[in-house]
Enzyme design. Structure first.
Site, short mmCIF file in Angstrom:
data_model
loop_
_atom_site.label_atom_id
_atom_site.label_comp_id
_atom_site.label_asym_id
_atom_site.label_seq_id
_atom_site.Cartn_x
_atom_site.Cartn_y
_atom_site.Cartn_z
CG LEU A 51 22.08 61.98 31.45
CD1 LEU A 51 23.22 60.91 31.97
CD2 LEU A 51 21.16 62.11 32.56
CG HIS A 69 2.29 55.36 39.01
ND1 HIS A 69 3.63 54.34 39.17
CD2 HIS A 69 1.06 54.67 38.83
CE1 HIS A 69 2.84 53.02 38.94
NE2 HIS A 69 1.40 53.40 38.94
CG ASP A 119 8.88 47.37 41.18
OD1 ASP A 119 7.83 47.77 40.74
OD2 ASP A 119 9.14 46.19 41.48
C1 IPE Z 1 8.79 46.63 35.75
O1 IPE Z 1 8.07 46.61 37.08
C2 IPE Z 1 8.29 47.62 34.81
C3 IPE Z 1 8.64 48.89 35.14
C4 IPE Z 1 9.20 49.42 36.09
C5 IPE Z 1 8.30 49.75 34.25
P1 IPE Z 1 6.58 45.65 37.35
O2 IPE Z 1 6.42 46.07 38.71
O3 IPE Z 1 5.82 45.74 35.99
O4 IPE Z 1 7.47 44.23 37.36
P2 IPE Z 1 6.87 42.84 37.91
O5 IPE Z 1 5.52 42.71 37.37
O6 IPE Z 1 6.71 43.02 39.41
O7 IPE Z 1 7.68 41.69 37.46
C1 IPE Z 2 7.06 50.90 38.93
O1 IPE Z 2 5.95 50.77 40.12
C2 IPE Z 2 6.00 51.83 37.92
C3 IPE Z 2 5.63 50.97 36.72
C4 IPE Z 2 5.52 49.67 36.62
C5 IPE Z 2 4.75 51.68 35.83
P1 IPE Z 2 5.16 49.90 40.43
O2 IPE Z 2 3.57 50.35 40.07
O3 IPE Z 2 5.20 48.31 39.63
O4 IPE Z 2 4.97 49.49 41.93
P2 IPE Z 2 4.59 48.23 42.86
O5 IPE Z 2 5.75 47.41 42.37
O6 IPE Z 2 3.23 47.81 42.53
O7 IPE Z 2 5.02 48.56 44.17
MG MG Z 3 6.14 46.73 40.39
#
Ligand code: IPE
Ligand code: IPE
Ligand code: MG
Length: 250
Positions: free
Chosen positions: A133, A39, A22
């Site tokens: 792995l 990303h 995240d």
């Molecule tokens: C969880 O992250 C999903 C992934 C990392 C793929 P999110 O950014 O979607 O989670 P929330 O919305 O903060 O709970």
């Molecule tokens: C996690 O990073 C990746 C996915 C959920 C695909 P985020 O896109 O949720 O990044 P933040 O949490 O908004 O910074």
């Molecule tokens: Mg996120």
């Protein structure tokens, strides 16, 4: 290159690490760039962590790439992510294969475009014989979806008379759950500062050690992984027993 404390005995290393990757969006926003830039930057963190797991002899890594709730994001971000998955797979698969990585995907593939589904199957088949792995990518995955799917499979078998409902126990549900053939995650890591599960592996993490870091996913590297491994090595996993019982057993 990072170094790991040689004092961490092999039995103190996790066999299976699960990571909620995240913070990509915030990483990009801090640089005044679009979220998709984050990303893209996250892909190189995946590469580093895969390599670090191989060096540390961690046998299984499960990464949360796209949740069943991430479809709620703007269409432009979702389609950029799908595009990125495809490109990343094309680019990374040979390197992963040559490093002995076996790739597998968990989650509901039915929502993905056929091009992506075909790539997933192809990559799984190509790497099926690798053993260094086990890398599981959770894509359109939700922990609740996983449990519902397992319950449905058992219900169907019960309706067909193959299973006695009275005999259904934790082991029979477990057998239907994603990753059931692998050791359960010993260590659950979430980057990006939030301290929540966000519907990632629910059944599987019943006894995982949780480790959270403020580090945003694109900045996560082998040193960060080592910090998590050190923290994990200090934990006493009691599984319901007392500390004294554990010490008398060792
Ligand atoms: C969880 O992250 C999903 C992934 C990392 C793929 P999110 O950014 O979607 O989670 P929330 O919305 O903060 O709970
Ligand atoms: C996690 O990073 C990746 C996915 C959920 C695909 P985020 O896109 O949720 O990044 P933040 O949490 O908004 O910074
Ligand atoms: Mg996120």
């Amino acid at each position: 290159m990072s170094t790991i404390d040689p004092a961490i005995a092999v039995q103190r290393l996790p066999r299976h690490i699960a990571i909620v990757m995240d913070g990509n969006g915030r990483w990009a926003e801090a640089r005044h760039r679009p979220r998709t830039f984050g990303h893209h930057a996250g892909v190189q963190a995946v590469r580093q962590v895969v390599e670090a797991c191989i060096r540390r002899s961690v046998s299984t890594l499960t990464l949360f790439a796209f949740s069943s709730e991430n479809w709620k994001r703007p269409v432009s971000e979702v389609s950029a992510l799908m595009d990125l998955f495809m490109r990343a797979m094309d680019r990374e698969v040979d390197g992963l294969h040559n490093n002995g990585v076996r790739l597998s995907f968990i989650g509901d593939r039915s929502a993905f475009q056929s091009e992506l589904v075909e790539r997933m199957s192809r990559v799984e088949m190509k790497t099926a014989g690798n053993e260094r792995l086990m890398l599981n990518i959770a894509a359109n995955y939700g922990g609740r979806w996983d449990i519902v799917r397992a319950a449905r499979a058992l219900a169907q078998r019960a309706a067909a008379g193959e299973v006695d409902p009275q005999s259904i126990d934790e082991a029979s549900l477990h057998a239907e759950i994603a990753l059931s053939a692998l050791p359960e995650p010993d260590l659950f890591i979430r980057t990006g500062g939030e301290q929540r599960i966000s519907n990632f592996l629910l059944w599987q993490i019943a006894y995982s050690e949780l480790w959270f870091t403020e580090v945003l996913w694109p900045d996560f590297d082998a040193d960060c992984l080592d910090q998590a491994l050190h923290a994990y090595a200090q934990r006493e996993r009691r599984f319901g027993r007392t500390g004294a019982q554990l010490r008398s057993a060792s």
